[in-house]
Design a protein around this motif. Structure first.
Motif: not given
Length: 313
Positions: A126-147
């Motif tokens: 669903h739309l909310d699932d895709h939105a949350l998955s995209g957000t989590m993927l961005v944060m998952y890809s970011m190094p801790t220091f960059l976050l």
């Protein structure tokens, strides 16, 4: 259950002994040796020999290890020749802060990731699932220091809500709650993106199981099926990840503490690395390794409580 706990405790003790041996080997592989690190490269051979005799470095390695291990069990991890203080005293002040940071951040991460992953699994594609998955993927890809840098820019510069550096260094756990905010948010968000993705996958897999169709055929509501059946079975993978993420979270806390000037073991490790204070560095490595092993032991016990099949195996 008791046999399962004893078996896991035995494995934890063996791991800690192996870690202590590795730390002891590192102690003897230091560039220039521990004596040169204390006296400097210009020390005379007489001074070097005198310190080697004083610290028992001329004895056979097995004897040195047993002596070092016995001292470590009694809390004697050496002396910081840069800070002029016992390493155990320094760790008793700084390590509890790191433990507090890691524990609170993991607690928040799990509290957010479990319901989020449960909701995403139920609302898959669903739309909310895709939105949350995209957000989590961005944060998952970011190094801790960059976050952490992004959070400083947003929550300290653009919106001056939280301080970017800790200001209170008194006592073992004496630190303002606002000083904890950004470090905890940084570690929590990094772990939320990690846990929620696996929680979502586990929920989707469990929704396809026969017991879900059986429960629905008996008239059980979707909410009842999710909370009473799917949630419990999906928690197994999350608890496994919780144990596996402890080394990642602890290592991430070292970077976060240096970034936010948080007075924990990570900042002490960073400062000691700059000054080549090897006893402090090795003491932190040993204590953090023991904390990680004990954390995994707790997760294994919780895993056995939730899933009886693990105890039987």
């Amino acid at each position: 259950m008791i046999r399962y706990i004893l078996r896991r405790c035995g494995q934890a003790i063996i791991t800690i002994i192996a870690v202590s041996i590795i730390v002891f080997i590192i102690l003897h592989l230091l560039p220039g040796g521990l004596v040169r690190a204390q006296l400097g490269q210009k020390a005379s051979p007489i001074q070097v020999h005198a310190l080697e005799v004083q610290e028992g470095l001329l004895k056979p390695l097995p004897v040195q290890y047993l002596t070092w291990a016995w001292n470590a069990l009694r809390g004697n991890l050496g002396y910081s020749y840069k800070l002029s203080e016992n390493v155990s005293t320094l760790l008793s002040e700084y390590v509890p802060r790191t433990f507090l940071l890691v524990a609170v951040s993991l607690l928040f991460a799990v509290a957010i990731a479990i319901p989020m992953g449960l909701w995403q699994g139920y609302r898959r594609n669903h739309l909310d699932d895709h939105a949350l998955s995209g957000t989590m993927l961005v944060m998952y890809s970011m190094p801790t220091f960059l976050l952490g840098v992004v959070l400083i820019v947003v929550l300290n510069i653009w919106l001056p809500i939280f301080p970017s550096t800790a200001s209170n260094f008194g006592g073992s756990l004496s630190i303002d709650a606002t000083d904890l905010a950004l470090p905890i948010i940084t570690l929590s968000l990094a772990n939320v993106s990690y846990f929620s993705r696996y929680m979502r996958s586990s929920v989707i897999d469990n929704l396809l199981e026969d017991y879900v169709r059986t429960a629905k055929s008996k008239g059980a509501r979707n909410r009842t099926v999710l909370l009473r059946h799917v949630l419990r079975n999906s928690l197994n993978s999350t608890l496994t990840l919780l144990g596996l993420s402890l080394p990642y979270t602890v290592s991430g806390s070292l970077i976060v503490e240096a970034l936010f000037n948080y007075p924990g073991a990570g900042l002490l490790f960073w400062n000691s690395a700059q000054t080549r204070d090897f006893p402090v560095l090795l003491g932190i490595v040993l204590i953090i390794a023991v904390m990680t092993v004990l954390g995994n032991l707790i997760v294994d016990i919780l895993y056995g409580v939730i899933d009886p099949r693990v105890r039987v195996q």
